[in-house]
Write an enzyme that holds these catalytic residues in place. Structure first.
Site, mmCIF file in Angstrom:
data_model
loop_
_atom_site.group_PDB
_atom_site.id
_atom_site.type_symbol
_atom_site.label_atom_id
_atom_site.label_comp_id
_atom_site.label_asym_id
_atom_site.label_seq_id
_atom_site.Cartn_x
_atom_site.Cartn_y
_atom_site.Cartn_z
ATOM 1 N N GLU A 145 0.804 -1.392 -0.137
ATOM 2 C CA GLU A 145 -0.044 -0.057 -0.149
ATOM 3 C C GLU A 145 0.817 1.264 0.022
ATOM 4 O O GLU A 145 0.983 1.875 1.162
ATOM 5 C CB GLU A 145 -1.137 -0.155 1.180
ATOM 6 C CG GLU A 145 -1.961 -0.728 0.979
ATOM 7 C CD GLU A 145 -3.192 -0.707 2.314
ATOM 8 O OE1 GLU A 145 -2.565 -0.108 3.207
ATOM 9 O OE2 GLU A 145 -4.200 -1.177 1.903
ATOM 10 N N GLU A 325 -6.950 -7.470 -0.389
ATOM 11 C CA GLU A 325 -7.283 -7.561 0.809
ATOM 12 C C GLU A 325 -8.636 -7.162 1.189
ATOM 13 O O GLU A 325 -9.162 -6.169 0.597
ATOM 14 C CB GLU A 325 -6.466 -6.533 1.833
ATOM 15 C CG GLU A 325 -4.895 -6.852 1.906
ATOM 16 C CD GLU A 325 -4.134 -5.754 2.861
ATOM 17 O OE1 GLU A 325 -4.965 -5.048 3.609
ATOM 18 O OE2 GLU A 325 -2.925 -5.633 2.800
HETATM 19 C C1 GAL Z 1 -4.386 -2.435 5.203
HETATM 20 C C2 GAL Z 1 -2.924 -2.929 5.239
HETATM 21 C C3 GAL Z 1 -2.852 -4.019 6.014
HETATM 22 C C4 GAL Z 1 -3.791 -3.920 7.397
HETATM 23 C C5 GAL Z 1 -5.174 -3.565 6.946
HETATM 24 C C6 GAL Z 1 -6.115 -3.474 8.123
HETATM 25 O O1 GAL Z 1 -4.244 -0.995 4.986
HETATM 26 O O2 GAL Z 1 -2.435 -3.030 4.118
HETATM 27 O O3 GAL Z 1 -1.635 -4.457 6.446
HETATM 28 O O4 GAL Z 1 -3.142 -2.903 8.221
HETATM 29 O O5 GAL Z 1 -5.204 -2.357 6.372
HETATM 30 O O6 GAL Z 1 -7.237 -3.131 7.644
#
Ligand code: GAL
Length: 644
Positions: A145, A325
């Site tokens: 990110e 994610e």
């Molecule tokens: C994203 C990140 C992850 C985790 C997640 C939590 O922004 O890539 O590592 O922190 O958020 O929602």
């Protein structure tokens, strides 16, 4: 036709090794294909400079792979270990207030620090050498990110030096730069690039041309950082390279970064994003508290599908899109962190597939009992009992088995989203709620509320043929080649507001904008307005926030109730001379679609459709069942029908 697959983010280093095999078996049993690991594990790979410990990671890859999972290996550069700061004490980024950011969380590096860029190349090379030929490692993720926690723009001494170098390359002489920026204004002329500072901590606002240059530079630093890793990986591996972008980020050019990637992915946290936004009304946030904004995920799927087409030079509909994610339950980082309605963890995945995603990976396998993200749900609870999303993931996997292949088609509608325009809007806003992303996003929402599927495209395409309707809101710099590409597209084109009102260096052109081929209209003056002062339109809805007083004899398509032109046209080229409110926007979208020969739907609140090559997907973000043309789509449910 691509395969639809599911995956999960996993941190073997957080759990005793005795648990790995059972975890892997359960992932497979759930129907997962992919497992992403490694992206924050640097301190366990290299506990002290040059001492590399691979055996645990070898074992993890072997355990996961032997269970039948495909591994996505993340490079660990978002979390440099503490010793890195002793080695490179000046590697940290600085915020706009000139404060150095510190160690103790993550993303503590400045993209312009050459020493850290080399460290990043070194660790990436070591990982690629070790796992490049490993049959279980079937994809790579660069870093994690970019810009998360506002880290793409840094005001550090390294950034300043690199910026001066970037300026010297771009302008060749300070005279040329002074001319381009108009530095005669307020005696801002420079006679050496080493005199140029960063556009922060000035007494009042810096020159917008200075800001724009710095934003372009900052973006190029992200592109370079990413490219260094991609080049290092490709020397040792043929597996595709992906980065996990975020939502609503305009601090660097995602298209430029994507030109070095095989797949574009993004991290989809629908509830966190909605709670975090200050541009959404409170009643809207309440209505979608447990479902998320019905257009936000789709917007990013459509944007990143195009990003995933650029390296291969593919058509936008063939872009390679993943969700790296996917929110499974409550997150920990928004102002409030509600739990999703039952069904949403399934709906979000299916919506991504409907937009062409090849893989949707839930974040994370098991909720962590320690550290910053203790309160962030996973597919499993910290005590290893299943969390609610686990069964929804299993359901999606079972459904995929029934319909494994996804085929996308070109949308009829294109929406142009241009990062350079975002920088320019931010460099000189001219109104408190001037937000380029928001303007484009509201246009997208009006298109989707009308049942239209959309491709989101960059502004530098030479050829837009194949689309019947194109919206390009807020494209501050238009220029002759962009204009020619749009004019020759054969589509109905809607530009504005603010189109063509600055050159590439942020100077007002003469003739004044919008400079649309053949259109007899000139912006005589502009005004920005508080949202409580809309200007009503004759046909309904209003112009708000921004209005342009036009002169000239162009055909008037929309007028204000006091008789001033608000939208004008020359043939298929239309110009919207202000920021249309949601009611006016939906009306204009439907009128333009009719002109382009496209059917629209008047969808109920919260219901959306998306067409693939074979199916129409009905997606209900509502907390109640939705009825439309004889079908009922349950609350938080998805329905698909074969296309006739
Ligand atoms: C994203 C990140 C992850 C985790 C997640 C939590 O922004 O890539 O590592 O922190 O958020 O929602």
């Amino acid at each position: 036709m691509t395969n639809r697959t599911l995956g999960v983010c996993y941190y073997p280093e957080h759990w005793p090794q005795e648990m790995w095999a059972a975890d892997a078996a359960e992932m497979v049993e759930t129907g997962l294909t992919w497992v992403r690991i490694g992206e924050f594990a640097w301190s366990r790979i290299e506990a002290e400079p040059g001492t590399l410990t691979w055996d645990w990671l070898d074992d993890a890859v072997e355990t996961l792979g032997a269970a039948g999972l495909k591994v996505i290996m993340g490079t660990p550069t978002a979390t440099p270990p503490r010793w890195m700061l002793d080695k490179h004490p000046d590697m940290l980024a600085y915020d706009a207030e000139g404060r150095r950011r510190g160690f103790g969380s993550r993303r503590h590096y400045c993209f312009s620090h050459e020493g850290y860029r080399e460290e990043s190349r070194r660790i990436t090379t070591l990982m690629a050498e070790r796992y490049g030929a490993n049959p279980h490692v079937q994809a790579w993720q660069t870093d994690n990110e970019y810009d998360c926690h506002d880290t793409a723009i840094s005001y550090s001494p390294s950034a300043r030096l690199a910026f001066q170098d970037w300026l010297a390359q771009r302008y060749q002489s300070t005279d040329a730069m002074n001319r381009a920026w108009g530095n005669v204004f307020w005696s801002m002329d420079y006679d050496g690039f080493d005199q140029v500072g960063l556009p922060n901590l000035t007494v009042t606002e810096p020159n917008p041309a200075h800001i724009l240059a710095f934003r372009r530079f900052s973006s190029d630093q992200v592109v370079l950082f990413n490219k260094v890793q991609c080049d290092a990986i490709r020397k040792h591996s043929d597996a595709p390279i992906v980065h996990n972008f975020m939502g609503r980020i305009t601090s660097f050019d995602h298209y430029d970064v994507s030109r070095d990637l095989d797949i574009a992915s993004w991290d989809s946290y629908p509830l966190g994003f909605l709670m975090d936004r200050n541009d959404a009304p409170e009643d809207f946030k309440s209505r979608y508290l447990r479902q998320g904004d019905p257009d936000f995920q789709a917007f990013h799927h459509d944007l990143y599908r195009t990003c995933g087409s650029l390296r291969a030079g593919e058509a936008p509909e063939n872009g390679r899109l993943w969700v790296m994610e996917q929110q499974p339950g409550p997150v920990n980082w928004a102002p409030w962190n509600p739990a999703p309605l039952p069904g949403m963890a399934r709906l979000w995945a299916w919506e991504a597939f409907a937009h062409g995603a090849e893989a949707v990976c839930y974040f994370r396998w098991r909720q962590a009992p320690m550290a910053q993200e203790q309160m962030h749900a996973g597919l499993k609870r910290p005590d290893n009992a299943p969390a609610p999303a686990l069964s929804e993931a299993a359901q999606v996997a079972a459904e995929i088995a029934q319909m494994p292949k996804a085929g996308t088609i070109r949308a009829q509608v294109a929406l142009i989203f241009d990062f350079d325009s975002a920088y320019a809007w931010e460099a000189q806003p001219q109104g408190r709620d001037f937000d380029y992303f928001h303007l484009v996003y509201e246009t997208y929402r009006a298109l989707r509320a009308s049942g239209l599927s959309v491709d989101i495209l960059p502004a530098d395409r030479r050829d837009y043929t194949g689309y019947t309707l194109i919206f390009a809101p807020g494209l501050l710099h238009l220029g002759t080649s962009r204009m020619a590409a749009l004019a020759s597209s054969g589509a109905q084109v809607v530009l504005g507001p603010r189109a063509g009102t600055r050159d590439t260096e942020m100077t007002m052109p003469t003739p004044l904008g919008p400079n649309i081929l053949g259109l007899d209209a000139t912006i005589a003056f502009t005004e920005s307005l508080p949202p409580a002062h809309p200007i009503a339109l004759e046909n309904g809805g209003s112009i708000w926030k921004w209005f342009e007083a036009l002169e000239g004899n162009a055909d008037v398509i929309e007028a204000t109730t006091d008789g001033r032109p608000a939208m004008v046209a020359f043939g298929a080229l239309h110009y919207l001379a202000g920021w249309a409110d949601p009611e006016a926007l939906v009306r204009i979208v439907r009128q333009m679609a009719a002109k382009a020969g496209l059917d629209t739907l008047d969808l109920p609140e919260g219901l959306r459709v998306r067409d693939t090559a074979t199916h129409r997907f009905w997606i209900n973000y509502g907390a109640e069942p939705s009825m439309f043309e004889g079908r009922t789509i349950g609350a938080a449910d998805v329905l698909w029908e074969p296309l006739a």
